[in-house]
Write a protein that holds these residues in place. Structure first.
Motif, PDB file in Angstrom:
ATOM      1  N   HIS A 253      -5.877  -7.338 -13.748  1.00 46.31           N
ATOM      2  CA  HIS A 253      -7.034  -7.304 -12.757  1.00 46.31           C
ATOM      3  C   HIS A 253      -6.907  -6.822 -11.691  1.00 46.31           C
ATOM      4  O   HIS A 253      -6.092  -7.347 -10.705  1.00 46.31           O
ATOM      5  N   GLY A 254      -7.804  -5.721 -11.294  1.00 46.60           N
ATOM      6  CA  GLY A 254      -7.537  -5.012  -9.876  1.00 46.60           C
ATOM      7  C   GLY A 254      -6.525  -3.891  -9.839  1.00 46.60           C
ATOM      8  O   GLY A 254      -5.986  -3.555  -8.707  1.00 46.60           O
ATOM      9  N   THR A 255      -5.769  -3.639 -10.900  1.00 52.39           N
ATOM     10  CA  THR A 255      -4.452  -2.759 -10.921  1.00 52.39           C
ATOM     11  C   THR A 255      -4.957  -1.325 -10.284  1.00 52.39           C
ATOM     12  O   THR A 255      -4.144  -0.952  -9.472  1.00 52.39           O
ATOM     13  N   GLY A 256      -5.995  -0.587 -10.499  1.00 55.10           N
ATOM     14  CA  GLY A 256      -6.495   0.634 -10.231  1.00 55.10           C
ATOM     15  C   GLY A 256      -6.744   0.496  -8.339  1.00 55.10           C
ATOM     16  O   GLY A 256      -6.448   1.273  -7.915  1.00 55.10           O
ATOM     17  N   CYS A 257      -7.565  -0.702  -8.330  1.00 60.46           N
ATOM     18  CA  CYS A 257      -7.863  -0.712  -6.862  1.00 60.46           C
ATOM     19  C   CYS A 257      -6.412  -1.153  -5.958  1.00 60.46           C
ATOM     20  O   CYS A 257      -6.373  -0.215  -4.727  1.00 60.46           O
ATOM     21  N   SER A 258      -5.765  -1.760  -6.419  1.00 56.45           N
ATOM     22  CA  SER A 258      -4.350  -2.032  -5.279  1.00 56.45           C
ATOM     23  C   SER A 258      -3.676  -0.795  -5.422  1.00 56.45           C
ATOM     24  O   SER A 258      -3.013  -0.465  -4.454  1.00 56.45           O
ATOM     25  N   LEU A 259      -3.510   0.017  -6.574  1.00 57.52           N
ATOM     26  CA  LEU A 259      -2.758   1.230  -6.529  1.00 57.52           C
ATOM     27  C   LEU A 259      -3.334   2.185  -5.742  1.00 57.52           C
ATOM     28  O   LEU A 259      -2.543   2.565  -4.941  1.00 57.52           O
ATOM     29  N   SER A 260      -4.565   2.469  -5.766  1.00 60.20           N
ATOM     30  CA  SER A 260      -5.217   3.655  -4.831  1.00 60.20           C
ATOM     31  C   SER A 260      -4.996   3.131  -3.422  1.00 60.20           C
ATOM     32  O   SER A 260      -4.796   3.981  -2.503  1.00 60.20           O
ATOM     33  N   ALA A 261      -5.319   1.894  -3.071  1.00 60.59           N
ATOM     34  CA  ALA A 261      -5.164   1.402  -1.878  1.00 60.59           C
ATOM     35  C   ALA A 261      -3.759   1.593  -1.163  1.00 60.59           C
ATOM     36  O   ALA A 261      -3.702   1.944  -0.020  1.00 60.59           O
ATOM     37  N   ALA A 262      -2.967   1.152  -2.007  1.00 57.36           N
ATOM     38  CA  ALA A 262      -1.425   1.328  -1.490  1.00 57.36           C
ATOM     39  C   ALA A 262      -1.019   2.659  -1.311  1.00 57.36           C
ATOM     40  O   ALA A 262      -0.317   2.982  -0.439  1.00 57.36           O
ATOM     41  N   VAL A 263      -1.454   3.771  -2.341  1.00 57.28           N
ATOM     42  CA  VAL A 263      -1.237   5.063  -2.419  1.00 57.28           C
ATOM     43  C   VAL A 263      -1.808   5.561  -0.708  1.00 57.28           C
ATOM     44  O   VAL A 263      -0.968   6.503  -0.025  1.00 57.28           O
ATOM     45  N   ALA A 264      -2.857   5.311  -0.557  1.00 61.56           N
ATOM     46  CA  ALA A 264      -3.461   5.748   0.891  1.00 61.56           C
ATOM     47  C   ALA A 264      -2.679   5.238   1.943  1.00 61.56           C
ATOM     48  O   ALA A 264      -2.346   6.003   2.824  1.00 61.56           O
TER      49      ALA A 264
END
Length: 529
Positions: A253-264
């Motif tokens: 749950h929330g993997t895509g959200c977490s990944l993109s925020a971490a990358v930024a």
């Protein structure tokens, strides 16, 4: 289609004219007091533009955790209020787009923004509000997680909203779609293979002039591949692939959200997309592996955003943290050495300090060649430049500091036995070891010196302007050296993530041996001077 209906039914009717009127107000707002920085930021200021999740696993709540987990300062503009949990979405309330625009202006009128992550936007007016703000503000880094298709393959946006979302792409640096979203952005069928997914990534990159993070999480197989695709880089360099073992867990749950925020966040610190992806993928793998520790919800639980900050007897713990814990005894032994205690107090005999500097000068000559070898083996341009800069620093800055102190003083000549053993150890790995093993061997010279410098600088003698060894203490307690150390450790973690289990064991051995040689090196003046 329940989630689609919830979003469409709860979305407030806002006209495009309202958004344009809001944009006119934005143009009349006062200029921001601070301009955003194009330089690496030790604490990036990152704005998340997304919806909410009251259980904390996705949306803005997950974004803020990811930003904090990577050392950033998180901010948030809410696009939608979502009633959801780990089992699914119940309803969505979308505030008026002019209120979203007001939130965005409130942040950028006051705060210099280093990076932006965009998640769920929900409808056309919200997308237009964000587009207008991006055109006016031009943040240095923009990462878009295009929330278009649910895990169930339900479409989350109406066709006109999908068209509006595509209109954001020219204003974005990196887009991070899952495979159904990648297909939706191109209006083609979903890729059935990794090769097909990469080709779709190339097409999206060519079409809109941006980088694409192609994610293989929806595919089958023992590995979970990701790739940074940049068509502008040219054939043979347009795809950088990374792979990690697929983690068997329902807590996604929330993997895509977490990944993109971490990358930024990490990109604002490194300014190198490949290095950023390596670091974030390593972190995300650990966050998935240790997600079961959280025990949140009855459905698809969240990932463990802060796993790397919480020690655990688990193979997913951070590689560098594992090594740091395993070598704690060596650090304690170093700080207890008479050489270090007397150096801190300023009572160290000149002949002992002179022997140490003379040996260190000989060591640095070889160490610079080892760093040059690491630069030659490095997989990214950023890592090549980092190690090359380190080699230059050895010969120009540190060696000059040594020569200045040693000038006119008599010190024992020749290479001491400990220096020879340490140098032989490094040169052997440089000649026959892997890149990861070589990185693990050279990192202790950064990390232990930074640690010793930090400890000595914290002592009362460090404030003494007449301290005879103040220049040395200041060199290794300098913030630029501390930042270089953090980068070296991050590179080691990324290298470990790319190694096999056997390769990581060789890295552990190389790291521990170098730590032992550092201990002997600090003690050598007492024995041989």
């Amino acid at each position: 289609m329940a989630r689609t209906e919830a979003i469409e039914g709860a979305t407030a009717e806002v006209t495009e004219a309202t958004v344009l009127d809001t944009a006119q107000q934005a143009r009349q707002a006062p200029e921001p007091e601070y301009a955003p920085s194009a330089l690496p930021r030790p604490v990036p200021r990152v704005l998340s533009i997304a919806g909410t999740d009251p259980t904390g696993g996705a949306g803005i709540q997950a974004d803020l955790k990811s930003i904090a987990a990577h050392g950033g300062y998180g901010m948030a503009a809410v696009t939608a209020l979502v009633a959801q949990n780990t089992c699914g979405v119940r309803s969505v309330h979308t505030p008026p787009a002019d209120f979203l625009a007001e939130q965005l202006r409130a942040v950028s009128d006051d705060v210099a923004i280093d990076a932006v992550k965009i998640g769920m936007l929900g409808d056309t007016p919200a997308i237009l509000a964000v587009k207008t703000w991006l055109e006016q503000t031009r943040p240095p880094i923009v990462v878009l997680d295009p929330v278009m298709v649910a895990t169930s393959n339900d479409r989350l946006l109406r066709p006109e909203a999908e068209d509006a979302l595509r209109g954001l792409l020219p204003l974005v640096d990196l887009v991070t779609p899952n495979l159904p979203e990648l297909a939706a952005l191109l209006e083609v069928p979903v890729a059935g293979s990794w090769a097909q997914a990469l080709e779709q990534g190339r097409e999206l990159s060519r079409r809109h002039g941006l980088k694409v993070l192609v994610k293989g999480g929806h595919l089958q197989g023992a590995d979970s591949p990701d790739a940074l695709v940049d068509a502008a880089a040219g054939p043979g360099q347009d795809v950088v692939e990374l792979s990690a073992p697929r983690v068997d867990t329902v807590n996604t749950h929330g993997t895509g959200c977490s990944l993109s925020a971490a990358v930024a966040t990490v990109q604002a610190r490194t300014l190198d997309w490949t290095l950023t992806l390596r670091q974030v993928k390593h972190w995300l793998t650990g966050a998935l592996e240790r997600s079961g520790e959280l025990e949140v919800g009855r459905g698809h639980g969240p990932i463990h955003h802060f796993h790397h900050l919480q020690p655990a007897d688990h193979p997913a713990q951070g590689f560098s943290q594992e090594l740091w814990r395993q070598t704690a005894g060596v650090r304690e032994d170093i700080l207890a050495l008479p050489f270090i205690r007397e150096l801190a107090a300023g009572t160290l005999a000149e002949e002992h300090f002179g022997y140490y500097l003379a040996q260190d000068a000989r060591y640095l000559n070889s160490y610079s060649r080892v760093l040059a070898r690491a630069s030659a083996l490095a997989p990214t341009e950023a890592e090549q430049l980092f190690w090359a800069k380190g080699a230059h620093q050895c010969l120009e800055v540190e060696a000059e500091l040594h020569r200045s102190w040693l000038a006119g003083r008599e010190v024992p000549g020749g290479q001491g036995p400990v220096t020879k053993q340490y140098v032989d150890h490094l040169l052997a790995i440089a000649g026959n070891g892997s890149y990861g093993e070589l990185v693990a061997a050279v990192v202790p010279c950064y990390w232990l010196y930074a640690h010793v410098g930090e400890q000595l600088q914290a002592g009362p003698a460090a404030a003494d302007q007449d301290h005879p060894y103040a220049a040395w203490l200041q060199t290794y307690a300098d913030e630029s050296f501390a930042e270089a150390t953090r980068q070296a450790v991050a590179i080691m973690d990324a290298a470990a993530a790319a190694e096999t289990a056997a390769g990581r064991q060789r890295m552990r051995t190389a790291f521990e041996q170098s730590c032992r040689y550092e201990l002997d090196f600090f003690d050598a003046p007492r024995v041989y001077a």
